[in-house]
Design a protein around this motif. Structure first.
Motif, PDB file in Angstrom:
ATOM      1  N   GLY A  19       0.833  -1.203   0.000  1.00 26.18           N
ATOM      2  CA  GLY A  19       0.000   0.000   0.000  1.00 26.18           C
ATOM      3  C   GLY A  19       0.864   1.248   0.000  1.00 26.18           C
ATOM      4  N   GLY A  20       0.721   2.036  -1.053  1.00 22.79           N
ATOM      5  CA  GLY A  20       1.537   3.248  -1.196  1.00 22.79           C
ATOM      6  C   GLY A  20       0.708   4.511  -1.054  1.00 22.79           C
ATOM      7  N   GLY A  21      -0.262   4.492  -0.129  1.00 25.86           N
ATOM      8  CA  GLY A  21      -1.004   5.713   0.200  1.00 25.86           C
ATOM      9  C   GLY A  21      -0.171   6.558   1.156  1.00 25.86           C
ATOM     10  N   ILE A  22      -0.826   7.522   1.799  1.00 27.36           N
ATOM     11  CA  ILE A  22      -0.075   8.439   2.667  1.00 27.36           C
ATOM     12  C   ILE A  22       0.598   7.676   3.806  1.00 27.36           C
ATOM     13  CG2 ILE A  22      -2.056   9.108   4.145  1.00 27.36           C
ATOM     14  CD1 ILE A  22       0.816  11.375   2.914  1.00 27.36           C
ATOM     15  N   VAL A  23      -0.058   6.629   4.324  1.00 23.93           N
ATOM     16  CA  VAL A  23       0.530   5.880   5.437  1.00 23.93           C
ATOM     17  C   VAL A  23       1.745   5.093   4.951  1.00 23.93           C
ATOM     18  CG1 VAL A  23       0.131   4.085   7.148  1.00 23.93           C
ATOM     19  CG2 VAL A  23      -1.667   5.752   6.670  1.00 23.93           C
ATOM     20  N   GLY A  24       1.568   4.340   3.865  1.00 27.01           N
ATOM     21  CA  GLY A  24       2.671   3.511   3.356  1.00 27.01           C
ATOM     22  C   GLY A  24       3.882   4.344   2.963  1.00 27.01           C
ATOM     23  N   MET A  25       3.652   5.483   2.303  1.00 28.24           N
ATOM     24  CA  MET A  25       4.790   6.289   1.839  1.00 28.24           C
ATOM     25  C   MET A  25       5.488   6.997   3.001  1.00 28.24           C
ATOM     26  SD  MET A  25       5.039   5.388  -1.235  1.00 28.24           S
ATOM     27  CE  MET A  25       6.456   6.333  -1.740  1.00 28.24           C
ATOM     28  N   CYS A  26       4.697   7.487   3.978  1.00 22.20           N
ATOM     29  CA  CYS A  26       5.347   8.101   5.158  1.00 22.20           C
ATOM     30  C   CYS A  26       6.149   7.043   5.919  1.00 22.20           C
ATOM     31  CB  CYS A  26       4.309   8.706   6.106  1.00 22.20           C
ATOM     32  SG  CYS A  26       3.683  10.299   5.586  1.00 22.20           S
ATOM     33  N   LEU A  27       5.560   5.861   6.054  1.00 18.31           N
ATOM     34  CA  LEU A  27       6.255   4.794   6.787  1.00 18.31           C
ATOM     35  C   LEU A  27       7.555   4.415   6.078  1.00 18.31           C
ATOM     36  CD1 LEU A  27       6.311   2.732   9.077  1.00 18.31           C
ATOM     37  CD2 LEU A  27       4.813   1.269   7.724  1.00 18.31           C
ATOM     38  N   ALA A  28       7.496   4.300   4.753  1.00 16.26           N
ATOM     39  CA  ALA A  28       8.708   3.967   3.983  1.00 16.26           C
ATOM     40  C   ALA A  28       9.782   5.033   4.226  1.00 16.26           C
ATOM     41  CB  ALA A  28       8.358   3.883   2.497  1.00 16.26           C
ATOM     42  N   TRP A  29       9.380   6.281   4.185  1.00 17.51           N
ATOM     43  CA  TRP A  29      10.311   7.396   4.434  1.00 17.51           C
ATOM     44  C   TRP A  29      10.931   7.264   5.840  1.00 17.51           C
ATOM     45  CZ3 TRP A  29       7.968  12.975   5.299  1.00 17.51           C
ATOM     46  CH2 TRP A  29       8.973  13.850   5.723  1.00 17.51           C
ATOM     47  N   PHE A  30      10.065   7.072   6.863  1.00 21.17           N
ATOM     48  CA  PHE A  30      10.575   7.050   8.240  1.00 21.17           C
ATOM     49  C   PHE A  30      11.507   5.851   8.469  1.00 21.17           C
ATOM     50  CE2 PHE A  30       6.301   9.171   9.589  1.00 21.17           C
ATOM     51  CZ  PHE A  30       6.713  10.359   9.011  1.00 21.17           C
ATOM     52  N   LEU A  31      11.188   4.699   7.860  1.00 23.19           N
ATOM     53  CA  LEU A  31      12.051   3.522   8.042  1.00 23.19           C
ATOM     54  C   LEU A  31      13.354   3.686   7.275  1.00 23.19           C
ATOM     55  CD1 LEU A  31       9.435   0.609   7.758  1.00 23.19           C
ATOM     56  CD2 LEU A  31      10.567   1.428   9.851  1.00 23.19           C
ATOM     57  N   ALA A  32      13.253   4.207   6.056  1.00 21.53           N
ATOM     58  CA  ALA A  32      14.457   4.337   5.218  1.00 21.53           C
ATOM     59  C   ALA A  32      15.436   5.326   5.834  1.00 21.53           C
ATOM     60  CB  ALA A  32      14.069   4.765   3.804  1.00 21.53           C
ATOM     61  N   GLU A  33      14.925   6.356   6.489  1.00 19.32           N
ATOM     62  CA  GLU A  33      15.879   7.309   7.072  1.00 19.32           C
ATOM     63  C   GLU A  33      16.570   6.730   8.299  1.00 19.32           C
ATOM     64  OE1 GLU A  33      14.118  11.078   7.977  1.00 19.32           O
ATOM     65  OE2 GLU A  33      12.638  10.228   9.332  1.00 19.32           O
ATOM     66  N   GLU A  34      16.092   5.575   8.763  1.00 20.78           N
ATOM     67  CA  GLU A  34      16.792   4.868   9.849  1.00 20.78           C
ATOM     68  C   GLU A  34      17.638   3.741   9.281  1.00 20.78           C
ATOM     69  OE1 GLU A  34      16.435   5.604  13.141  1.00 20.78           O
ATOM     70  OE2 GLU A  34      14.772   7.037  12.989  1.00 20.78           O
ATOM     71  N   TYR A 353      -6.456  10.650   6.348  1.00 22.51           N
ATOM     72  CA  TYR A 353      -5.381  11.478   5.796  1.00 22.51           C
ATOM     73  C   TYR A 353      -4.780  12.320   6.920  1.00 22.51           C
ATOM     74  CZ  TYR A 353      -2.708  13.736   2.130  1.00 22.51           C
ATOM     75  OH  TYR A 353      -1.672  14.165   1.332  1.00 22.51           O
ATOM     76  N   THR A 354      -5.644  12.855   7.773  1.00 22.76           N
ATOM     77  CA  THR A 354      -5.162  13.584   8.949  1.00 22.76           C
ATOM     78  C   THR A 354      -4.231  12.683   9.759  1.00 22.76           C
ATOM     79  OG1 THR A 354      -7.294  14.719   9.036  1.00 22.76           O
ATOM     80  CG2 THR A 354      -5.915  14.830  11.021  1.00 22.76           C
ATOM     81  N   LEU A 355      -4.655  11.429   9.952  1.00 23.47           N
ATOM     82  CA  LEU A 355      -3.920  10.517  10.831  1.00 23.47           C
ATOM     83  C   LEU A 355      -2.709   9.869  10.157  1.00 23.47           C
ATOM     84  CD1 LEU A 355      -6.899   8.621  12.529  1.00 23.47           C
ATOM     85  CD2 LEU A 355      -5.461  10.382  13.556  1.00 23.47           C
ATOM     86  N   GLY A 356      -2.558  10.061   8.828  1.00 18.87           N
ATOM     87  CA  GLY A 356      -1.554   9.301   8.077  1.00 18.87           C
ATOM     88  C   GLY A 356      -0.140   9.363   8.634  1.00 18.87           C
ATOM     89  N   PRO A 357       0.478  10.556   8.708  1.00 16.23           N
ATOM     90  CA  PRO A 357       1.868  10.593   9.190  1.00 16.23           C
ATOM     91  C   PRO A 357       2.020  10.098  10.631  1.00 16.23           C
ATOM     92  CG  PRO A 357       1.341  12.609   8.002  1.00 16.23           C
ATOM     93  CD  PRO A 357       0.047  11.855   8.171  1.00 16.23           C
ATOM     94  N   LEU A 358       1.050  10.396  11.493  1.00 18.15           N
ATOM     95  CA  LEU A 358       1.151   9.915  12.884  1.00 18.15           C
ATOM     96  C   LEU A 358       1.057   8.389  12.917  1.00 18.15           C
ATOM     97  CD1 LEU A 358       1.227  10.264  15.977  1.00 18.15           C
ATOM     98  CD2 LEU A 358      -1.255  10.567  15.919  1.00 18.15           C
ATOM     99  N   THR A 359       0.124   7.828  12.150  1.00 18.20           N
ATOM    100  CA  THR A 359      -0.006   6.359  12.089  1.00 18.20           C
ATOM    101  C   THR A 359       1.320   5.745  11.662  1.00 18.20           C
ATOM    102  OG1 THR A 359      -2.330   6.589  11.489  1.00 18.20           O
ATOM    103  CG2 THR A 359      -1.310   4.468  11.004  1.00 18.20           C
TER     104      THR A 359
END
Ligand SMILES: Cc1cc2nc3c(=O)[nH]c(=O)nc-3n(C[C@H](O)[C@H](O)[C@H](O)COP(=O)(O)OP(=O)(O)OC[C@H]3O[C@@H](n4cnc5c(N)ncnc54)[C@H](O)[C@@H]3O)c2cc1C
Length: 385
Positions: A19-34, A353-359
């Motif tokens: 899933g590459g919606g707002i949650v999937g893409m934010c999660l990918a970003w946060f994991l990749a930067e670690e 969408y509001t909850l996406g980055p926090l999720t």
């Protein structure tokens, strides 16, 4: 660094996010930067992320309270997520390479009768007890902050921490962050098989197979079918919804506006267009179809919009579309799953969408072995048995 679906999938990778919606893409970003190796697989069928209205919701939405009264305890329980979620949008907005038009200018839920006003006043009292910053405004107070509202509006509940964002800009900016960190993003790639073995997860897709040490299901309305593949079916509903946008005009609507009793949400983007939605239905004939608009929803939502904000009546409609929202039980589904090591869910609650980055942040922290900033134990998929 590529999102091309024509490129082959890697044979195996540390983490696959479905899933590459707002949650999937934010999660990918946060994991990749670690330092994590991440692939995001997305079938591009229907996502809330590409269809949503960009409202940053905080107060409880009367639409959900009316539609799903049995879920009100769940909505109340998750209320603390929402102000934090807006804060998360603020945090990521300053890290993005483009202005995403984030504006926390407050949200109004308007009433047209004494009964509706009393409903809002009771909601306001309850939300204050639960720690939310909300206030009731009578008509004269409203005149001062929202002179654009129509003459039938008698008062409103104001939530100053609500706001808006431009999802077309935000989605692309988040995706660029993930791709710049080496995230593999494959579009038009549907996951059709998912099996846990001692070696990890064997994932079958329409573009070939891939092995992964960990899997995150961030697939919105597709999460029900995916969870069933692993023998843990979840009651996920796909909710097809209607949206409109007008031509641009000078800025005159400051707030996100909703109604206490009728289906309307509207806001004005920075470029001047008014986005009008509020949960009017669209048509979805089957899980593989694209949602289509209904003429009754188009007429109904636009008539109501100009009733609430009369100046909208002078604007031309430039586009209308349908999208698919995801609904589970009013609460997010986040974190790991008992008995299936390496599997995580990342499904936001209502106003996803509001909850996406926090999720995404909460799930990333759980995956990285850190204590999430809010307890997520009540939001595990294990509650579905
Ligand atoms: C019309 C509309 C207006 C909305 N307005 C707002 C709003 O103003 N404010 C707000 O907060 N929220 C709003 N929402 C809700 C919000 O858009 C969603 O809750 C949010 O975008 C969900 O994000 P997500 O990443 O969890 O899932 P999605 O964005 O739905 O993404 C899930 C992705 O997973 C993919 N997928 C599913 N199954 C598979 C599979 N088997 N294999 C590969 N990929 C798969 C899908 O194709 C999709 O791209 C709105 C929703 C709609 C439909």
């Amino acid at each position: 660094m590529t999102a091309d679906h024509r490129l082959p999938l890697p044979k195996d990778i540390g983490t696959v996010i479905i899933g590459g919606g707002i949650v999937g893409m934010c999660l990918a970003w946060f994991l990749a930067e670690e330092g994590a190796e991440v692939a995001v697989l997305d079938d591009g069928r229907h996502a809330g992320t590409i269809a949503n209205a960009g409202g940053l919701h905080v107060q409880m939405q009367s639409r959900f309270m009316r539609l799903y009264p049995e879920m009100v305890p769940g909505f109340e329980q998750t209320l603390p997520f929402y102000p934090r979620a807006v804060e998360h949008w603020r945090r990521i907005a300053v890290r993005l390479d483009e202005d995403i038009e984030l504006a926390v200018t407050g949200g109004l839920m308007v009433a047209e009768s004494r009964e509706q006003y009393d409903f809002l006043a009771a909601k306001c009292r309850r939300e204050r007890q639960l720690g939310l910053e909300v206030d009731m405004l009578d008509r004269s107070a409203l005149e001062r902050v929202a002179p654009y509202l129509g003459p039938t509006i008698v008062g409103a509940e104001l939530c100053p921490t609500e706001g808006k964002i431009n999802p077309l800009l935000a989605n692309q900016a988040v995706r660029r962050q993930a791709l710049a960190l080496g995230v593999v993003h494959r579009t038009e790639t549907r996951v059709t098989g998912l099996v846990r073995s001692a070696a990890g997860f064997a994932i079958d897709t329409t573009a070939g197979s891939i092995l992964a040490g960990r899997v995150v299901i961030a697939a919105g309305a597709g999460a029900g079918a995916l969870s069933a593949l692993l023998g843990r079916p979840m009651p996920v509903r796909a909710e097809p919804l209607h949206m409109n946008i007008t031509e641009a005009t000078q800025p005159f609507i400051k707030h996100m506006v909703q109604h206490a009793d009728r289906q309307i949400t509207l806001k004005q983007l920075a470029a001047g267009q008014v986005v009008i939605g509020g949960g009017w239905p669209a048509t979805l004939v089957g899980p593989d179809a694209h949602p289509t608009v209904e003429i009754e929803s188009l007429i109904g939502s636009l008539s109501l919009a100009q009733h609430v904000v009369p100046q909208i009546g002078a604007l031309r409609l430039i586009r209308t579309w349908a999208g698919v929202n995801t609904s589970v039980d009013g609460r997010p589904v986040v974190g790991d799953v008992a008995g299936i090591p390496g599997l995580f869910f990342a499904i936001p609650g209502d106003a996803g969408y509001t909850l996406g980055p926090l999720t995404a942040r909460l799930v990333a922290d759980a995956m990285l072995g850190r204590a999430p900033e809010m307890s997520i134990t009540d939001y595990s998929a294990d509650r579905f048995g």
